[in-house]
Design an enzyme around this catalytic site. Structure first.
Site, PDB file in Angstrom:
ATOM      1  N   GLU A  49      91.061  55.949  52.911  1.00 50.19           N
ATOM      2  CA  GLU A  49      90.917  55.143  51.697  1.00 50.19           C
ATOM      3  C   GLU A  49      91.895  55.599  50.606  1.00 50.19           C
ATOM      4  OE1 GLU A  49      88.946  57.326  53.092  1.00 50.19           O
ATOM      5  OE2 GLU A  49      87.304  58.024  51.799  1.00 50.19           O
TER       6      GLU A  49
ATOM      7  N   CYS B  23      99.185  68.602  59.820  1.00 47.27           N
ATOM      8  CA  CYS B  23      98.306  69.414  60.666  1.00 47.27           C
ATOM      9  C   CYS B  23      99.108  70.355  61.557  1.00 47.27           C
ATOM     10  CB  CYS B  23      97.447  68.519  61.540  1.00 47.27           C
ATOM     11  SG  CYS B  23      98.451  67.520  62.628  1.00 47.27           S
TER      12      CYS B  23
HETATM   13  P1  NAD Z   1      89.130  63.878  56.132  1.00 46.28           P
HETATM   14  O1  NAD Z   1      88.372  64.557  57.210  1.00 46.28           O
HETATM   15  O2  NAD Z   1      88.657  64.070  54.730  1.00 46.28           O
HETATM   16  O3  NAD Z   1      89.154  62.288  56.361  1.00 46.28           O
HETATM   17  C1  NAD Z   1      89.505  61.731  57.603  1.00 46.28           C
HETATM   18  C2  NAD Z   1      88.778  60.401  57.769  1.00 46.28           C
HETATM   19  O4  NAD Z   1      87.359  60.656  57.767  1.00 46.28           O
HETATM   20  C3  NAD Z   1      89.055  59.417  56.644  1.00 46.28           C
HETATM   21  O5  NAD Z   1      89.228  58.135  57.189  1.00 46.28           O
HETATM   22  C4  NAD Z   1      87.814  59.501  55.771  1.00 46.28           C
HETATM   23  O6  NAD Z   1      87.508  58.285  55.135  1.00 46.28           O
HETATM   24  C5  NAD Z   1      86.721  59.866  56.762  1.00 46.28           C
HETATM   25  N1  NAD Z   1      85.667  60.684  56.148  1.00 46.28           N
HETATM   26  C6  NAD Z   1      85.821  61.610  55.164  1.00 46.28           C
HETATM   27  N2  NAD Z   1      84.631  62.164  54.858  1.00 46.28           N
HETATM   28  C7  NAD Z   1      83.701  61.567  55.640  1.00 46.28           C
HETATM   29  C8  NAD Z   1      82.291  61.722  55.778  1.00 46.28           C
HETATM   30  N3  NAD Z   1      81.597  62.590  55.061  1.00 46.28           N
HETATM   31  N4  NAD Z   1      81.670  60.959  56.704  1.00 46.28           N
HETATM   32  C9  NAD Z   1      82.344  60.078  57.457  1.00 46.28           C
HETATM   33  N5  NAD Z   1      83.687  59.883  57.355  1.00 46.28           N
HETATM   34  C10 NAD Z   1      84.367  60.631  56.466  1.00 46.28           C
HETATM   35  O7  NAD Z   1      90.660  64.323  56.290  1.00 46.28           O
HETATM   36  P2  NAD Z   1      91.871  64.028  55.328  1.00 46.28           P
HETATM   37  O8  NAD Z   1      91.723  64.866  54.102  1.00 46.28           O
HETATM   38  O9  NAD Z   1      92.089  62.589  55.178  1.00 46.28           O
HETATM   39  O10 NAD Z   1      93.092  64.577  56.224  1.00 46.28           O
HETATM   40  C11 NAD Z   1      93.502  65.919  56.223  1.00 46.28           C
HETATM   41  C12 NAD Z   1      92.891  66.680  57.373  1.00 46.28           C
HETATM   42  O11 NAD Z   1      93.234  66.056  58.603  1.00 46.28           O
HETATM   43  C13 NAD Z   1      93.435  68.094  57.484  1.00 46.28           C
HETATM   44  O12 NAD Z   1      92.361  68.953  57.805  1.00 46.28           O
HETATM   45  C14 NAD Z   1      94.418  68.021  58.629  1.00 46.28           C
HETATM   46  O13 NAD Z   1      94.634  69.228  59.324  1.00 46.28           O
HETATM   47  C15 NAD Z   1      93.751  67.029  59.502  1.00 46.28           C
HETATM   48  N6  NAD Z   1      94.705  66.410  60.419  1.00 46.28           N
HETATM   49  C16 NAD Z   1      94.659  66.788  61.715  1.00 46.28           C
HETATM   50  C17 NAD Z   1      95.569  66.267  62.611  1.00 46.28           C
HETATM   51  C18 NAD Z   1      95.540  66.695  64.043  1.00 46.28           C
HETATM   52  O14 NAD Z   1      96.243  66.066  64.812  1.00 46.28           O
HETATM   53  N7  NAD Z   1      94.780  67.692  64.441  1.00 46.28           N
HETATM   54  C19 NAD Z   1      96.510  65.337  62.184  1.00 46.28           C
HETATM   55  C20 NAD Z   1      96.518  64.945  60.849  1.00 46.28           C
HETATM   56  C21 NAD Z   1      95.590  65.501  59.973  1.00 46.28           C
END
Ligand code: NAD
Length: 498
Positions: A175, A280
């Site tokens: 979002e 990541c």
């Molecule tokens: P995030 O976990 O906050 O959000 C990811 C998704 O989950 C979003 O679409 C968000 O709307 C949803 N979300 C967030 N909180 C939620 C909840 N309580 N319940 C249900 N859905 C929820 O992650 P972010 O801040 O958007 O991205 C950064 C993170 O992603 C970092 O930890 C990074 O390391 C990780 N990442 C990992 C990879 C990988 O390939 N391992 C790749 C890119 C990013």
């Protein structure tokens, strides 16, 4: 103010419910709002995806491949438009946005080979006049939930293999930077993708929880932080879904005494500070083997950091843009404060940076922390910012133990001139993606991406051959056409193949 809606059944849908501000991180201004889909909106998208599934699953793979080809061409033609949206909402430098999009386009290219990827196996005469074959069938309606840091690449990692394999999809992007996936979905329609095959709903937890519990969703691909990945994995599995959930990371680079330190320092600059450390696969820990290596590395990095340019991502002369939100910047600043309080030395301090003309942007300077210890909060947790920790160890064995003991296992690399050491490292380290003198070993589209330990939950990786496995299920058919008028005789023993 523009309210960004959803893409459902081949058209943009406005929403009347809750909204959230979308910021330009370089200015700190809320420039748009995004609709946060209600349960009913997500259910509507799922219903459209389900209605589109029968025809799409029966569309010949060759035809699906042609749509992928066309989509690849359209993505190439719209690189500038897509990257402008990424930079506007994420903040990364345009060049970097183009790099992420290119890696996403490579997944589309790989899936142009979907007819070959879906070919099954055939065995003739497995019994008297009996033939057998296995085939890969699409699952049905599947979901993708993606993070803010790669608003084009990661949705493409998940959505493209899913639909190319014959599934229909409901994708929920972050979002915080929701626009670029709507444009990509529109291009997919122009490429010939039937309505309802790829739906994009914007939203937050309400949308995610609907996808997690709706019985029509067969599988979920998730990428994000570990705490949410674990929640998605547990809840999705408890609801009978196939789930692949990738989480956070803390990626270490070992710098051996025989390494070319100049090269290593240059490689670490991009790996640690590119995209403001919001990757990541970013290297966030440099493990120097011996004090002489550490001293030389810190000196060379300090020298290079003096010329690092930080500013708005719209200017390709900048090396680093802002962080995603004010809250995230404050969190990153807190990690630097805590490292200092716990005894690390701040060799290069990015706190207090102000970019002229962009004083309200979420900027922070690149930071180099030396003498970081494994007990420190800044070492244990993912910072996800432009902060490189230098940990000093006495041997390669100690460096490998440090990496193995860390809860995350996404990527790692070693800088060395010693092939035997590199081979031992890649063979034994408990991390999913390994680089040898390659700081960001992100697999190409025809391999698969997957971390180990608490960086990933569930079998299979993203994209590449693993994605075909994940988004299809095997069916094996055994067939006999009685020949020569021979009648069956009842057989009560378990049928063997004699
Ligand atoms: P995030 O976990 O906050 O959000 C990811 C998704 O989950 C979003 O679409 C968000 O709307 C949803 N979300 C967030 N909180 C939620 C909840 N309580 N319940 C249900 N859905 C929820 O992650 P972010 O801040 O958007 O991205 C950064 C993170 O992603 C970092 O930890 C990074 O390391 C990780 N990442 C990992 C990879 C990988 O390939 N391992 C790749 C890119 C990013």
């Amino acid at each position: 103010m523009t309210v960004i809606g959803h893409w459902i059944n081949g058209e943009l849908i406005a929403d009347t419910g809750r909204t959230q501000d979308v910021f330009n991180p370089a200015t700190g201004l809320a420039t748009k709002q995004v609709a946060l889909a209600s349960k009913a909106t997500v259910e509507h998208a799922i219903a459209k995806a389900q209605a589109a599934f029968p025809a799409w699953r029966n569309t010949p793979p060759g035809k699906r491949a042609q749509i992928m080809f066309k989509l690849k061409q359209l993505l190439d033609q719209h690189v500038d438009d897509i990257c402008a949206l990424i930079t506007d909402e994420h903040g990364k430098v345009l060049n970097d946005a183009a790099g992420e999009l290119q890696r996403g386009i490579e997944v589309v290219e790989y899936m142009c080979g979907v007819p070959d990827l879906l070919k099954g196996e055939h065995s003739k005469n497995v019994g008297p006049a009996i033939d057998s074959w296995s085939e890969r069938q699409a699952l049905g309606v599947v979901a993708g939930i993606t993070p803010f840091n790669f608003p084009a690449m990661v949705p493409l990692w998940i959505a493209i293999p899913a639909i190319a394999c014959g599934n229909t999809m409901v994708l929920k992007p972050s979002e915080r930077d929701p626009s670029c996936m709507l444009l990509i979905a529109k291009l997919a329609k122009q490429a010939g993708l039937p309505d309802g095959v790829l739906n994009v709903v914007n939203g937050d937890k309400e949308a995610v929880d609907t996808l997690l519990t709706d019985p029509r969703i067969q599988a979920i691909g998730f990428v994000g932080s570990t705490v949410i990945a674990e929640y998605i994995y547990a809840t999705g599995c408890a609801n009978g879904k196939r789930v692949k959930a990738l989480g956070g990371a803390k990626n270490h680079a070992i710098i051996m005494p025989d390494a070319d330190i100049d090269n290593a320092a240059t490689a670490l600059m991009g790996a640690a500070f590119g995209s403001c450390g919001e990757r990541c696969m970013a290297i966030s820990v440099a493990v120097a083997v011996g004090d002489a290596v550490a001293d030389a590395l810190v000196a060379k990095l300090t020298e290079r950091l003096a010329t690092l340019k930080v500013g708005p991502g719209t200017d390709n002369n900048n090396d680093m843009g802002p962080l995603i939100t004010r809250q995230h910047r404050d969190k990153v600043l807190g990690y630097i404060d805590s490292a200092e309080q716990q005894g690390a030395s701040v060799a290069v301090d990015g706190r207090g940076l102000s970019v002229p003309g962009h004083e309200n942007g979420y900027f922070i300077g690149a930071t180099l922390l030396d003498h970081v210890k494994k007990e420190m909060k800044s070492y244990k947790e993912e910072i996800f910012g432009p902060v490189l920790c230098v940990v000093r160890v006495g041997s390669m064995a100690e460096a490998m133990q440090l990496i193995d003991d860390h809860e995350y296992g996404n990527g790692t690399c070693i800088f060395t001139r010693d092939g035997e050491a590199a081979r031992y490292f890649s063979d034994n380290i408990k991390v999913g993606m390994v680089g040898i003198n390659v700081p960001l070993p992100v697999p190409v589209a025809y391999h698969s991406f997957c971390g180990w330990k608490r960086s990933a939950f569930g079998d299979n990786g993203m994209y590449g051959p693993d994605s075909v496995n994940f988004f299809t299920r095997r069916k094996t058919v055994t067939q006999r056409w009685p020949t020569g008028g021979v009648r069956e005789t009842a057989q009560f023993a378990f049928p063997d193949n004699q």
